[in-house]
Design a protein around this motif. Structure first.
Motif, PDB file in Angstrom:
ATOM      1  N   THR A  93       0.847  -1.187   0.000  1.00  0.00           N
ATOM      2  CA  THR A  93       0.000   0.000   0.000  1.00  0.00           C
ATOM      3  C   THR A  93       0.883   1.238   0.000  1.00  0.00           C
ATOM      4  O   THR A  93       1.841   1.333   0.762  1.00  0.00           O
ATOM      5  N   CYS A  94       0.570   2.176  -0.872  1.00  0.00           N
ATOM      6  CA  CYS A  94       1.312   3.434  -0.932  1.00  0.00           C
ATOM      7  C   CYS A  94       1.086   4.177   0.381  1.00  0.00           C
ATOM      8  O   CYS A  94      -0.059   4.442   0.753  1.00  0.00           O
ATOM      9  N   SER A  98      -3.762   0.556  -2.731  1.00  0.00           N
ATOM     10  CA  SER A  98      -3.210  -0.790  -2.588  1.00  0.00           C
ATOM     11  C   SER A  98      -2.853  -1.379  -3.945  1.00  0.00           C
ATOM     12  O   SER A  98      -3.517  -1.097  -4.944  1.00  0.00           O
ATOM     13  N   PHE A  99      -1.836  -2.233  -3.960  1.00  0.00           N
ATOM     14  CA  PHE A  99      -1.367  -2.872  -5.177  1.00  0.00           C
ATOM     15  C   PHE A  99      -1.213  -4.358  -4.960  1.00  0.00           C
ATOM     16  O   PHE A  99      -1.034  -4.827  -3.840  1.00  0.00           O
ATOM     17  N   VAL A 100      -1.277  -5.124  -6.056  1.00  0.00           N
ATOM     18  CA  VAL A 100      -1.204  -6.577  -5.992  1.00  0.00           C
ATOM     19  C   VAL A 100       0.247  -7.042  -5.923  1.00  0.00           C
ATOM     20  O   VAL A 100       0.556  -8.026  -5.253  1.00  0.00           O
ATOM     21  N   THR A 101       1.161  -6.330  -6.604  1.00  0.00           N
ATOM     22  CA  THR A 101       2.567  -6.746  -6.640  1.00  0.00           C
ATOM     23  C   THR A 101       3.485  -5.592  -6.233  1.00  0.00           C
ATOM     24  O   THR A 101       3.121  -4.414  -6.402  1.00  0.00           O
ATOM     25  N   PRO A 102       4.672  -5.920  -5.720  1.00  0.00           N
ATOM     26  CA  PRO A 102       5.647  -4.869  -5.400  1.00  0.00           C
ATOM     27  C   PRO A 102       6.025  -4.036  -6.629  1.00  0.00           C
ATOM     28  O   PRO A 102       6.253  -2.840  -6.519  1.00  0.00           O
ATOM     29  N   ARG A 103       6.042  -4.671  -7.795  1.00  0.00           N
ATOM     30  CA  ARG A 103       6.398  -3.949  -9.025  1.00  0.00           C
ATOM     31  C   ARG A 103       5.358  -2.873  -9.349  1.00  0.00           C
ATOM     32  O   ARG A 103       5.709  -1.767  -9.768  1.00  0.00           O
ATOM     33  N   GLN A 104       4.072  -3.191  -9.150  1.00  0.00           N
ATOM     34  CA  GLN A 104       3.020  -2.196  -9.388  1.00  0.00           C
ATOM     35  C   GLN A 104       3.159  -1.021  -8.417  1.00  0.00           C
ATOM     36  O   GLN A 104       2.995   0.134  -8.803  1.00  0.00           O
ATOM     37  N   GLN A 129       4.785   4.607  -7.318  1.00  0.00           N
ATOM     38  CA  GLN A 129       5.567   5.565  -6.544  1.00  0.00           C
ATOM     39  C   GLN A 129       6.510   6.367  -7.434  1.00  0.00           C
ATOM     40  O   GLN A 129       6.702   7.560  -7.214  1.00  0.00           O
ATOM     41  N   GLN A 130       7.100   5.713  -8.441  1.00  0.00           N
ATOM     42  CA  GLN A 130       7.962   6.423  -9.377  1.00  0.00           C
ATOM     43  C   GLN A 130       7.152   7.443 -10.181  1.00  0.00           C
ATOM     44  O   GLN A 130       7.549   8.587 -10.335  1.00  0.00           O
ATOM     45  N   LYS A 131       5.999   7.014 -10.698  1.00  0.00           N
ATOM     46  CA  LYS A 131       5.188   7.866 -11.558  1.00  0.00           C
ATOM     47  C   LYS A 131       4.606   9.051 -10.784  1.00  0.00           C
ATOM     48  O   LYS A 131       4.631  10.192 -11.255  1.00  0.00           O
ATOM     49  N   LYS A 132       4.076   8.790  -9.605  1.00  0.00           N
ATOM     50  CA  LYS A 132       3.422   9.832  -8.810  1.00  0.00           C
ATOM     51  C   LYS A 132       4.373  10.537  -7.842  1.00  0.00           C
ATOM     52  O   LYS A 132       3.977  11.491  -7.180  1.00  0.00           O
ATOM     53  N   ARG A 133       5.606  10.024  -7.737  1.00  0.00           N
ATOM     54  CA  ARG A 133       6.598  10.560  -6.789  1.00  0.00           C
ATOM     55  C   ARG A 133       6.061  10.498  -5.365  1.00  0.00           C
ATOM     56  O   ARG A 133       6.121  11.461  -4.613  1.00  0.00           O
ATOM     57  N   HIS A 134       5.517   9.342  -5.027  1.00  0.00           N
ATOM     58  CA  HIS A 134       4.970   9.111  -3.695  1.00  0.00           C
ATOM     59  C   HIS A 134       5.963   8.333  -2.840  1.00  0.00           C
ATOM     60  O   HIS A 134       5.917   7.114  -2.773  1.00  0.00           O
ATOM     61  N   PHE A 135       6.850   9.032  -2.183  1.00  0.00           N
ATOM     62  CA  PHE A 135       7.810   8.407  -1.283  1.00  0.00           C
ATOM     63  C   PHE A 135       7.645   9.073   0.073  1.00  0.00           C
ATOM     64  O   PHE A 135       7.917  10.265   0.232  1.00  0.00           O
ATOM     65  N   GLY A 136       7.180   8.313   1.058  1.00  0.00           N
ATOM     66  CA  GLY A 136       6.929   8.865   2.380  1.00  0.00           C
ATOM     67  C   GLY A 136       7.695   8.125   3.454  1.00  0.00           C
ATOM     68  O   GLY A 136       7.871   6.916   3.393  1.00  0.00           O
ATOM     69  N   GLU A 196      13.948  -0.933 -12.496  1.00  0.00           N
ATOM     70  CA  GLU A 196      12.695  -1.334 -11.857  1.00  0.00           C
ATOM     71  C   GLU A 196      12.926  -2.429 -10.831  1.00  0.00           C
ATOM     72  O   GLU A 196      12.344  -2.408  -9.754  1.00  0.00           O
ATOM     73  N   THR A 197      13.791  -3.394 -11.147  1.00  0.00           N
ATOM     74  CA  THR A 197      14.075  -4.482 -10.223  1.00  0.00           C
ATOM     75  C   THR A 197      14.733  -3.948  -8.962  1.00  0.00           C
ATOM     76  O   THR A 197      14.320  -4.270  -7.853  1.00  0.00           O
ATOM     77  N   VAL A 198      15.744  -3.104  -9.115  1.00  0.00           N
ATOM     78  CA  VAL A 198      16.444  -2.536  -7.960  1.00  0.00           C
ATOM     79  C   VAL A 198      15.487  -1.701  -7.136  1.00  0.00           C
ATOM     80  O   VAL A 198      15.427  -1.825  -5.915  1.00  0.00           O
ATOM     81  N   CYS A 199      14.706  -0.850  -7.794  1.00  0.00           N
ATOM     82  CA  CYS A 199      13.787   0.016  -7.064  1.00  0.00           C
ATOM     83  C   CYS A 199      12.680  -0.785  -6.391  1.00  0.00           C
ATOM     84  O   CYS A 199      12.284  -0.455  -5.287  1.00  0.00           O
ATOM     85  N   SER A 200      12.184  -1.831  -7.027  1.00  0.00           N
ATOM     86  CA  SER A 200      11.156  -2.669  -6.404  1.00  0.00           C
ATOM     87  C   SER A 200      11.706  -3.322  -5.145  1.00  0.00           C
ATOM     88  O   SER A 200      11.038  -3.342  -4.115  1.00  0.00           O
ATOM     89  N   GLU A 201      12.910  -3.860  -5.235  1.00  0.00           N
ATOM     90  CA  GLU A 201      13.523  -4.482  -4.063  1.00  0.00           C
ATOM     91  C   GLU A 201      13.766  -3.454  -2.974  1.00  0.00           C
ATOM     92  O   GLU A 201      13.535  -3.702  -1.792  1.00  0.00           O
ATOM     93  N   GLU A 202      14.207  -2.272  -3.361  1.00  0.00           N
ATOM     94  CA  GLU A 202      14.461  -1.196  -2.413  1.00  0.00           C
ATOM     95  C   GLU A 202      13.163  -0.771  -1.735  1.00  0.00           C
ATOM     96  O   GLU A 202      13.124  -0.574  -0.515  1.00  0.00           O
ATOM     97  N   LEU A 203      12.097  -0.627  -2.494  1.00  0.00           N
ATOM     98  CA  LEU A 203      10.820  -0.206  -1.923  1.00  0.00           C
ATOM     99  C   LEU A 203      10.261  -1.249  -0.970  1.00  0.00           C
ATOM    100  O   LEU A 203       9.699  -0.902   0.061  1.00  0.00           O
ATOM    101  N   GLU A 204      10.457  -2.528  -1.310  1.00  0.00           N
ATOM    102  CA  GLU A 204       9.993  -3.581  -0.395  1.00  0.00           C
ATOM    103  C   GLU A 204      10.684  -3.447   0.951  1.00  0.00           C
ATOM    104  O   GLU A 204      10.066  -3.598   1.997  1.00  0.00           O
ATOM    105  N   ARG A 205      11.983  -3.136   0.942  1.00  0.00           N
ATOM    106  CA  ARG A 205      12.717  -2.979   2.199  1.00  0.00           C
ATOM    107  C   ARG A 205      12.246  -1.746   2.969  1.00  0.00           C
ATOM    108  O   ARG A 205      12.196  -1.740   4.184  1.00  0.00           O
ATOM    109  N   LEU A 206      11.916  -0.675   2.238  1.00  0.00           N
ATOM    110  CA  LEU A 206      11.538   0.564   2.908  1.00  0.00           C
ATOM    111  C   LEU A 206      10.158   0.504   3.528  1.00  0.00           C
ATOM    112  O   LEU A 206       9.849   1.245   4.428  1.00  0.00           O
ATOM    113  N   LEU A 207       9.326  -0.380   3.040  1.00  0.00           N
ATOM    114  CA  LEU A 207       7.967  -0.483   3.574  1.00  0.00           C
ATOM    115  C   LEU A 207       7.993  -1.368   4.748  1.00  0.00           C
ATOM    116  O   LEU A 207       7.799  -1.509   5.706  1.00  0.00           O
TER     117      LEU A 207
END
Length: 93
Positions: free
Chosen positions: A11-12, A18-24, A29-36, A82-93
């Motif tokens: 979830t952003c 909410s999203f089904v996959t970490p990639r989505q 987050q990249q498109k909307k620049r939603h990093f909190g 995308e792979t690096v950022c997806s993995e990074e975002l999973e860790r940050l959440l």
């Protein structure tokens, strides 16, 4: 929501979508620049800005401290980014 049980980690944390996959989620987050920041609710325009904030104010969770942080700098290989950022975002959440 159609009865799906979305994982809170997918979830952003800016808009609560909410999203089904970490990639989505990463794409959103990249498109909307939603990093909190989950520690103080501050918002940032990029993952790198969020990471800088977390380092400066020590807002890392226990999981983030034990894992080396990868960079999501601009890269010519979009799939790799995308792979690096997806993995990074999973860790940050």
């Amino acid at each position: 929501m159609l009865g799906y049980d979305f994982d809170e980690a997918l979830t952003c944390n800016v808009c609560d979508r909410s999203f089904v996959t970490p990639r989505q989620l990463a794409h959103h987050q990249q498109k909307k620049r939603h990093f909190g920041c989950s520690a103080c609710d501050s918002l940032f325009p990029s993952l790198m800005a969020l990471e800088h904030h977390k380092e400066e104010f020590e807002h890392w969770s226990g999981d983030e401290l034990s894992v080396g942080r990868a960079s999501c700098d601009e890269d010519d290989d979009e799939d790799s980014l995308e792979t690096v950022c997806s993995e990074e975002l999973e860790r940050l959440l």
